[in-house]
Design an enzyme around this catalytic site. Structure first.
Site, PDB file in Angstrom:
ATOM      1  N   HIS A 378       0.994  -1.194  -0.009  1.00 28.84           N
ATOM      2  CA  HIS A 378      -0.551  -0.327   0.196  1.00 28.84           C
ATOM      3  C   HIS A 378       1.336   1.121   0.013  1.00 28.84           C
ATOM      4  CE1 HIS A 378      -3.939  -1.673   0.739  1.00 28.84           C
ATOM      5  NE2 HIS A 378      -3.686  -2.609   1.041  1.00 28.84           N
ATOM      6  N   LYS A 570      -8.995  14.398   3.347  1.00 23.66           N
ATOM      7  CA  LYS A 570      -7.617  12.661   3.603  1.00 23.66           C
ATOM      8  C   LYS A 570      -6.975  13.394   5.041  1.00 23.66           C
ATOM      9  CE  LYS A 570      -6.491  14.177  -0.547  1.00 23.66           C
ATOM     10  NZ  LYS A 570      -6.122  12.780  -1.294  1.00 23.66           N
ATOM     11  N   ARG A 571      -6.511  11.952   5.413  1.00 28.23           N
ATOM     12  CA  ARG A 571      -5.264  12.599   6.584  1.00 28.23           C
ATOM     13  C   ARG A 571      -4.451  13.014   6.465  1.00 28.23           C
ATOM     14  NH1 ARG A 571      -5.354   8.383  10.529  1.00 28.23           N
ATOM     15  NH2 ARG A 571      -3.823   9.651  11.496  1.00 28.23           N
ATOM     16  N   LYS A 576       0.759  14.906   1.548  1.00 27.25           N
ATOM     17  CA  LYS A 576      -0.551  14.527   0.586  1.00 27.25           C
ATOM     18  C   LYS A 576      -0.699  16.312  -0.062  1.00 27.25           C
ATOM     19  CE  LYS A 576      -2.979  10.746   3.057  1.00 27.25           C
ATOM     20  NZ  LYS A 576      -3.685   9.636   1.650  1.00 27.25           N
ATOM     21  N   THR A 678      -8.580   7.110  -2.640  1.00 24.54           N
ATOM     22  CA  THR A 678      -9.338   6.321  -3.233  1.00 24.54           C
ATOM     23  C   THR A 678     -10.305   7.312  -3.340  1.00 24.54           C
ATOM     24  OG1 THR A 678      -9.859   5.371  -0.586  1.00 24.54           O
ATOM     25  CG2 THR A 678      -9.467   4.063  -2.656  1.00 24.54           C
ATOM     26  N   LYS A 682     -14.184   8.663  -5.517  1.00 31.57           N
ATOM     27  CA  LYS A 682     -15.574   9.459  -4.476  1.00 31.57           C
ATOM     28  C   LYS A 682     -15.824  10.359  -5.198  1.00 31.57           C
ATOM     29  CE  LYS A 682     -14.409   6.523  -0.408  1.00 31.57           C
ATOM     30  NZ  LYS A 682     -13.364   5.842   0.716  1.00 31.57           N
TER      31      LYS A 682
END
Length: 853
Positions: A378, A570-571, A576, A678, A682
């Site tokens: 992952h 998101k986290r 990110k 993911t 969405k």
């Protein structure tokens, strides 16, 4: 109270929400009242909202039970190959509405609850999220369970029943504060304890070698108590099982000194054993090598493998007398999927069972193990890879350490034969890292011990073959595969965005797309259809208005529902790049201040997500975002043209509200760092456009929808590599780009923290001098790309046409497609869209053996 749909609306929605037949509604009301009375021991005079939620949950659960029992009976008799999905995380969210959707009970329940004078949404809001995950990895496991049931696979999710899930996030004076998530406080109506399947799990002790085999002795025992949760497929009468283990102390306290103190202390010490399932580790993409975490990882694996082997031996195959004893056929009947390296101990544990308990030869045991296990990687971030210190293993799992040494010895023997004299390669490929403190590399263990290794998006699968696992790929190229992640369209469209699901179904393409998302491509025929364009824009506007009301209730911020909802949820992690988003916000703010009379496209920028409690930089990023919001939201010159909102306590249930209301989805990680993502899928399915880098699944989204229908910017992987070669110099960008310099000077000069000018010095220092994720390198292109976004948003028709292209390109990103590929290409199983007969089907009464129609 929200009124149920009119008859005309219902006729439109019969497909997606199920029929509200008169008998159906009457039955539901009767059963609701029965549960209120007999299960909750309340009457309508004293019942609380929570009581009503529990009564409804039990009423809906009743509809699962017959199907659940029948499904398990069906598997027992047909004896299919079974797949076991092992994960330390299952981020399930709420269960009630999802169950109603999958059982086609939504309309009937709505009508029944309305007739009882109650409000469905209020009852649904009483349910706690099952927050047994951190983010993407745990939510993926939940989507996979939904798809495995929908595709008729004999599948089981195995994990830990954490007493405390992911912490609840509170924002206090702009800072994150953590609160324990006591999700089981009021009980969980969806689980069933199964004490009859309790299993012992051993820790510590020592190893004895005897002529007749090896014994692991003097161990400490913890009991694993299973709790089962039903997992319904979409309208196919199949209900699979998620089995989560809870730790219990055994009853023997070994009281040597039977005085009061010793006895009391012994009872209190029960807690130590039971701490194993107490709390989820709140780290995402970060490895914390704590003994308790290793205990959790072995605990779930040891309990699960006992269960797998018990079920394998007991399965009937057309006969009631024979019990299967020959374990060489295990890989024909069992597939074990390891969700990251967290359950990697399944490999040495299965070897221990086969060699020590079942007395198989090493070679036979190893062949069984490799053919049974498969590993999903992952992440490529080095800080996330699990490397366990050997002394921890020696103490906690001495037999498993011996087994890992032997696996490694044989593995290195093979590499030596292939590459004689290449000692550097041996060092790189060893399961044991020798530099400094000796450690076990769990990813290497997984690759060597599995027959298949997969990444979770094409670009990620290519990267692991080219970089982190290159040596392994050269030796065993046939092991390496790609399985691009997906999301379940049941929760992430039908349930959270019924308006859009209806427009798609009735306007144009029927309702089969819910089971076969590839049918969305049929929308392309209607991309210029004015009615469709109008309907899709209308649904988005309704979702935005609803979310705006929610925001005003929660945050007391009045927002402009006609503004663009620009969302990054998101986290919180440096890779990110929430910081890149911050730089854009400040740039936009500065531009509005400079030219206040220009016709700016109004934006409401929302950022949400949790930071790991020990991750200082991530917590500072949250403080920076909230500090920027304080300045921007209170500037009268800016007005409602720019608002910044921090979405507190982002979780599955909040995602279900914000995603359908979003216009723009921010997927802006440095190319090569986000394995898949993911959330990106969405947003795409729910009619948002994406601004993103060519990273993770964004690459395939651009392929499916057409790159011209996404806002792609920034470095590609090859550019990042070139910049690494050259050396990334943040100062060069700072000195060359005046707007960037202005923004950084504002942050470092205390413009956003007037009381504490150097509050953000750590962030500034990181961005200027040691930014692994190269935020400045993508700044200019990101700002230009955001200008294109703003320009297009002004043209509602063209924007919506681009949205339709995106929705039409979503078919690939159903977890049904992902799971069908795992089934065929890794597990050796064939998915099926057949229904099994419902429990009340008269044919089953006549012929109890006829379960499959």
């Amino acid at each position: 109270m929200s009124k149920p749909l009119t008859d005309q609306e219902k006729r439109k929605q019969i497909s997606v929400r199920g029929l509200a037949g008169v008998e159906n509604v009457a039955d539901l009301k009767t059963n609701f009242n029965r549960h209120l009375h007999f299960t909750l021991v309340k009457d309508r005079n004293v019942a609380t909202k929570r009581d009503y939620y529990f009564a409804l949950a039990h009423t809906v659960r009743d509809h699962l039970v017959g199907r659940w029992i029948r499904t398990q009976q069906h598997y027992y008799e047909k004896d299919p190959k079974r797949v076991y999905y092992l994960s330390l995380e299952f981020y399930m969210g709420r269960t009630l509405q999802n169950t109603m959707v999958n059982l086609a009970l939504e309309n009937a329940c709505d009508e029944a609850i309305y007739q009882l004078g109650l409000d469905m949404e209020e009852l649904q809001d009483m349910e706690e999220d099952a927050g047994l995950g951190n983010g993407g990895l745990g939510r993926l496991a939940a989507c996979f369970l939904d798809s495995m049931a929908t595709l008729g696979l004999a599948a089981y999710g195995y994990g830990i029943r954490y007493e405390f899930g992911i912490f609840n996030q509170k924002i206090v004076n702009g800072w994150q504060a953590e609160e324990a998530d006591d999700w089981l406080r009021y009980g969980n109506p969806w689980e069933k304890a199964r004490p009859e399947y309790m299993r012992p799990v051993h820790f510590y002790g020592r190893v004895e070698h005897h002529p007749d085999g090896v014994k692991w002795v003097d161990t400490q025992v913890v009991l694993a108590l299973p709790y089962d949760t039903p997992v319904p497929g979409y309208r196919n009468n199949i209900v699979n099982t998620m089995r989560l283990w809870s730790a219990k102390a055994p009853c023997e306290f070994h009281l040597k000194d039977f005085n009061v103190g010793g006895y009391i202390q012994a009872v209190l010490d029960k807690n130590l054993a039971e701490n194993i399932s107490r709390v989820l580790y709140p780290n995402d993409n970060f490895f914390e090598g704590k003994e308790l975490r290793l205990k959790q990882e072995y605990f779930v694996v040891a309990a699960t493998l006992q269960d797998i082997i018990r079920r394998f031996k007991a399965s009937k195959f057309g006969s009631t007398e024979v019990v299967r004893m020959d374990l060489t056929t295990l890989p024909d009947k069992v597939a074990i999927q390891l969700n990251d390296t967290h359950p990697a101990m399944a490999i040495p544990e299965l070897m221990r069972i086969l060699v020590d308990d079942e007395k198989l030869s090493w070679d036979t045991a190893w062949d069984i193990t490799v053919r049974t296990c498969a590993y999903t990687n992952h992440t490529v971030l080095p800080e996330a890879l699990e490397r366990w210190p050997i002394d921890l293993f020696q103490n906690l799992l001495p037999r498993h350490l011996e087994i890992i040494y032997e696996i490694n010895r044989r593995h290195l023997e093979r590499i030596t034969a292939l590459y004689p004299g290449d000692y550097d390669r041996l060092r790189r490929m060893s399961l044991i890292e020798e530099c400094g403190q000796k450690k076990i590399n769990m990813a290497h263990l997984c690759i060597v011990g599995s027959h298949a290794v997969n990444g979770v998006a094409q670009i990620h699968s290519d990267i692991i073959k080219d970089t982190v696992f290159k040596d392994f790929y050269e030796v065993d190229p046939q092991k390496f595969q790609n399985k691009t992640n997906g999301i379940t369209p049941r929760r992430w469209l039908v349930m959270c965005n019924p308006g859009l699901a209806e427009v798609i179904a009735e306007v144009k393409i029927g309702e089969d797309y819910i089971r076969d998302l590839s049918q969305l491509k049929n929308l392309l025929k209607f991309v210029d259809d004015d009615a469709l364009i109008r309907d899709i824009a209308k649904v988005k506007q309704e979702n935005k208005l609803k979310f705006a009301v929610h925001l005003e209730e929660q945050y007391k911020v009045k927002i402009n529902p006609n503004s663009m909802f620009d969302v990054q949820v998101k986290r919180i992690h440096e890779y990110k790049r929430q910081l890149l988003n911050c730089l854009h916000i400040i740039t936009l703010y500065n531009r509005i201040k400079k030219e206040p009379n220009k016709a700016w496209t109004p934006r409401t920028i929302m950022i949400g997500g949790k930071a790991a409690p020990g991750y200082h930089t991530a917590k500072m990023i949250i403080k920076l975002i909230t500090a920027i919001g304080e300045v921007v939201n209170n500037d009268s010159v800016v007005g409602d043209r720019l608002k910044v909102i921090y979405l507190e306590n982002y979780r599955v249930t909040l995602a279900e509200k914000v995603i359908p209301a979003s216009d723009l989805s921010e997927q802006i990680s440095t190319a090569g760092t986000e394995a898949s993502g993911t959330g990106n899928m969405k947003f795409m399915l729910n009619g948002a456009l994406t601004i993103g880098t060519m990273d993770g699944a964004n690459v395939e989204m651009a392929e499916e929808a057409g790159e011209e229908n996404l806002f792609i910017f920034g470095m590609r992987v090859k550019d990042v590599e070139a910049l690494d070669q050259k050396g990334y110099d943040a100062m060069e960008y700072y000195n060359r780009i005046p707007e960037l310099k202005q923004v950084m000077d504002q942050i470092s000069g205390g413009f956003f923290s007037p009381g504490e000018p150097d509050l953000f010095k750590d962030i500034v220092k990181m961005l200027m001098h040691h930014d692994r994720f190269k935020v400045f390198a993508d700044y200019e292109d990101y700002i230009k790309c955001q200008e294109k976004v703003s320009a297009l948003y002004k043209n509602t028709k063209e924007w919506t046409k681009m949205v339709i292209h995106n929705i039409a390109g979503c078919g690939k990103f159903s977890s049904d497609r992902t799971i069908a590929q795992y089934a065929r290409e890794i597990w050796g199983m064939e998915p099926s869209l057949e229904k099994i007969a419902a429990p009340d089907d008269p044919r089953c009464v006549q012929d109890p053996g006829m379960y499959l129609l």
